[in-house]
Design a protein around this motif. Structure first.
Motif, PDB file in Angstrom:
ATOM      1  N   SER A 121       0.872  -1.146  -0.065  1.00 16.34           N
ATOM      2  CA  SER A 121       0.103   0.008  -0.048  1.00 16.34           C
ATOM      3  C   SER A 121       0.786   1.252   0.059  1.00 16.34           C
ATOM      4  O   SER A 121       2.156   1.242   0.047  1.00 16.34           O
ATOM      5  CB  SER A 121      -0.716   0.146   1.203  1.00 16.34           C
ATOM      6  N   GLU A 122       0.358   2.286  -0.259  1.00 15.83           N
ATOM      7  CA  GLU A 122       1.152   3.716  -0.193  1.00 15.83           C
ATOM      8  C   GLU A 122       1.670   3.790   1.009  1.00 15.83           C
ATOM      9  O   GLU A 122       2.955   4.061   1.146  1.00 15.83           O
ATOM     10  CB  GLU A 122       0.205   4.744  -0.842  1.00 15.83           C
ATOM     11  N   GLN A 123       0.929   3.602   2.166  1.00 15.70           N
ATOM     12  CA  GLN A 123       1.497   3.909   3.473  1.00 15.70           C
ATOM     13  C   GLN A 123       2.644   2.945   3.901  1.00 15.70           C
ATOM     14  O   GLN A 123       3.390   3.177   4.631  1.00 15.70           O
ATOM     15  CB  GLN A 123       0.451   3.728   4.531  1.00 15.70           C
ATOM     16  N   THR A 124       2.720   1.864   3.274  1.00 10.03           N
ATOM     17  CA  THR A 124       3.814   0.531   3.560  1.00 10.03           C
ATOM     18  C   THR A 124       5.052   1.452   3.504  1.00 10.03           C
ATOM     19  O   THR A 124       6.035   0.940   4.046  1.00 10.03           O
ATOM     20  CB  THR A 124       3.535  -0.557   2.832  1.00 10.03           C
ATOM     21  N   ILE A 125       5.215   2.029   2.354  1.00  7.00           N
ATOM     22  CA  ILE A 125       6.458   2.565   2.063  1.00  7.00           C
ATOM     23  C   ILE A 125       6.843   3.492   3.047  1.00  7.00           C
ATOM     24  O   ILE A 125       8.193   3.570   3.696  1.00  7.00           O
ATOM     25  CB  ILE A 125       6.549   3.264   0.656  1.00  7.00           C
ATOM     26  N   HIS A 126       6.085   4.369   3.601  1.00  7.36           N
ATOM     27  CA  HIS A 126       6.344   5.335   4.700  1.00  7.36           C
ATOM     28  C   HIS A 126       6.810   4.862   5.725  1.00  7.36           C
ATOM     29  O   HIS A 126       7.713   5.034   6.746  1.00  7.36           O
ATOM     30  CB  HIS A 126       5.125   6.504   4.821  1.00  7.36           C
ATOM     31  N   VAL A 127       5.826   3.699   6.229  1.00  9.06           N
ATOM     32  CA  VAL A 127       6.312   2.930   7.458  1.00  9.06           C
ATOM     33  C   VAL A 127       7.785   2.239   7.177  1.00  9.06           C
ATOM     34  O   VAL A 127       8.482   2.381   8.258  1.00  9.06           O
ATOM     35  CB  VAL A 127       5.106   1.769   7.810  1.00  9.06           C
ATOM     36  N   SER A 128       7.905   1.581   6.133  1.00  7.80           N
ATOM     37  CA  SER A 128       9.543   1.001   5.921  1.00  7.80           C
ATOM     38  C   SER A 128      10.338   1.942   6.021  1.00  7.80           C
ATOM     39  O   SER A 128      11.344   1.613   6.834  1.00  7.80           O
ATOM     40  CB  SER A 128       9.385   0.450   4.674  1.00  7.80           C
ATOM     41  N   ARG A 129      10.432   3.192   5.565  1.00  8.92           N
ATOM     42  CA  ARG A 129      11.113   4.422   5.726  1.00  8.92           C
ATOM     43  C   ARG A 129      11.561   4.758   7.266  1.00  8.92           C
ATOM     44  O   ARG A 129      12.481   4.876   7.844  1.00  8.92           O
ATOM     45  CB  ARG A 129      10.777   5.600   5.276  1.00  8.92           C
ATOM     46  N   GLU A 130      10.274   4.968   7.777  1.00  9.62           N
ATOM     47  CA  GLU A 130      10.502   5.665   9.068  1.00  9.62           C
ATOM     48  C   GLU A 130      10.727   4.757  10.293  1.00  9.62           C
ATOM     49  O   GLU A 130      11.212   5.031  11.327  1.00  9.62           O
ATOM     50  CB  GLU A 130       9.060   6.374   9.476  1.00  9.62           C
ATOM     51  N   LEU A 131      10.361   3.487  10.078  1.00  2.64           N
ATOM     52  CA  LEU A 131      10.919   2.395  11.227  1.00  2.64           C
ATOM     53  C   LEU A 131      12.219   1.986  10.675  1.00  2.64           C
ATOM     54  O   LEU A 131      12.641   0.918  11.464  1.00  2.64           O
ATOM     55  CB  LEU A 131       9.892   1.350  11.341  1.00  2.64           C
ATOM     56  N   GLY A 132      12.692   2.198   9.556  1.00  5.73           N
ATOM     57  CA  GLY A 132      14.034   1.470   9.013  1.00  5.73           C
ATOM     58  C   GLY A 132      13.785  -0.246   8.771  1.00  5.73           C
ATOM     59  O   GLY A 132      14.799  -0.648   9.249  1.00  5.73           O
ATOM     60  N   ILE A 133      12.772  -0.583   8.258  1.00  3.36           N
ATOM     61  CA  ILE A 133      12.781  -2.082   7.949  1.00  3.36           C
ATOM     62  C   ILE A 133      12.540  -2.065   6.444  1.00  3.36           C
ATOM     63  O   ILE A 133      11.704  -1.514   5.903  1.00  3.36           O
ATOM     64  CB  ILE A 133      11.610  -2.757   8.706  1.00  3.36           C
ATOM     65  N   HIS A 134      13.392  -2.814   6.038  1.00  2.00           N
ATOM     66  CA  HIS A 134      13.083  -3.223   4.382  1.00  2.00           C
ATOM     67  C   HIS A 134      12.073  -3.799   4.065  1.00  2.00           C
ATOM     68  O   HIS A 134      11.511  -4.685   5.180  1.00  2.00           O
ATOM     69  CB  HIS A 134      14.356  -4.209   3.905  1.00  2.00           C
ATOM     70  N   PHE A 135      11.350  -3.632   3.069  1.00  4.25           N
ATOM     71  CA  PHE A 135       9.991  -4.258   2.501  1.00  4.25           C
ATOM     72  C   PHE A 135      10.029  -4.913   1.369  1.00  4.25           C
ATOM     73  O   PHE A 135      10.720  -4.372   0.193  1.00  4.25           O
ATOM     74  CB  PHE A 135       9.088  -3.092   2.528  1.00  4.25           C
TER      75      PHE A 135
END
Ligand SMILES: [Zn+2]
Length: 252
Positions: free
Chosen positions: A201-215
């Motif tokens: 989802s669009e928000q998945t990328i933001h969460v990935s960036r902000e929590l520093g977890i690859h996706f």
């Protein structure tokens, strides 16, 4: 040959379907003939799968994505009419197992993806219900995420979406097949360095960036092909039935 009732009972018990709350009925969804010799399995009970099953001479179809989802329109019109008409006209049984097939400890979609990822020390993330929906495991050695993504592309036969957001090489993975991208925060909280799901989802990328977890999004269909395939092979072995897995390609 097996009786419909025996097959349904066998699968309901193996998949513990009465113990898991779900968004759809699990087990027999549409009743067909009483005796079953040929069984077709597939990811989704789409019209294309039904038509292929009729062509293959199936008496029953077993899928991961069936019908009658919570919130779907109840009217039997259009696409839904045509699908049900195909089943009823050919006296075909339709069985569906959604979450019970995601979480089965060996045949499940998550168990199968864990094996494809070559993960070890696999366990369920205990904060997420039903248990087994979000899994975690470790790689034998730190591996560049780019290499994990390429390996997945080769295994699944399709491109994956990789969003990098941390150290290049990782050992701790978490995953949830299908539309499981919403679990990325729980994956990060569980200490995973890379989270793999089917969809993005669009928000998945933001969460990935902000929590520093690859996706990695590797495809809903592609990540959920293996559970139903494994279940079919299990049925063929245990019940000596003629079982055919039919893959209806889906880029999503
Ligand atoms: Zn799914």
């Amino acid at each position: 040959m097996i009786l419909r009732e025996q097959l349904v009972q066998f699968l309901n018990q193996e998949l513990q379907s009465d113990k898991i709350r779900d968004y759809c009925p699990n087990g027999l969804q549409v009743e067909g003939k009483a005796q079953i010799t040929k069984l077709v399995t597939g990811v989704t009970a789409s019209q294309a799968l039904l038509d292929a099953a009729v062509k293959a001479g199936a008496d029953a179809i077993v899928v991961h994505h069936g019908y009658f989802w919570k919130g779907e329109a109840a009217e039997v019109t259009g696409m839904k009419k045509r699908r049900l008409q195909t089943l009823l006209k050919h006296d075909l049984n339709l069985l569906a197992y959604h979450l019970p097939l995601d979480v089965h400890p060996t045949l499940g979609n998550n168990a199968q993806l864990g094996a494809l990822l070559r993960a070890e020390n696999i366990s369920a993330v205990s904060q997420v219900e039903p248990l087994g929906v979000l899994m975690q495991g470790a790689l034998a050695e730190p591996t560049p995420v780019q290499r994990i993504a390429s390996r997945l592309e080769q295994t699944l036969g399709r491109q994956v979406l990789l969003h990098q957001a941390g150290d290049t090489a990782v050992t701790k993975l978490a995953w949830c097949t299908g539309g499981g991208q919403g679990y990325i925060e729980q994956a990060a909280a569980a200490g995973a360095q890379l989270f793999i799901s089917g969809e993005v989802s669009e928000q998945t990328i933001h969460v990935s960036r902000e929590l520093g977890i690859h996706f990695i999004a590797a495809g809903h269909h592609a990540t959920e092909r293996y559970g139903i395939k494994a279940l079919g092979e299990f049925i063929a072995r245990q019940l000596t039935l003629d079982v055919e897995f039919i893959d209806i390609d889906n880029p999503a």
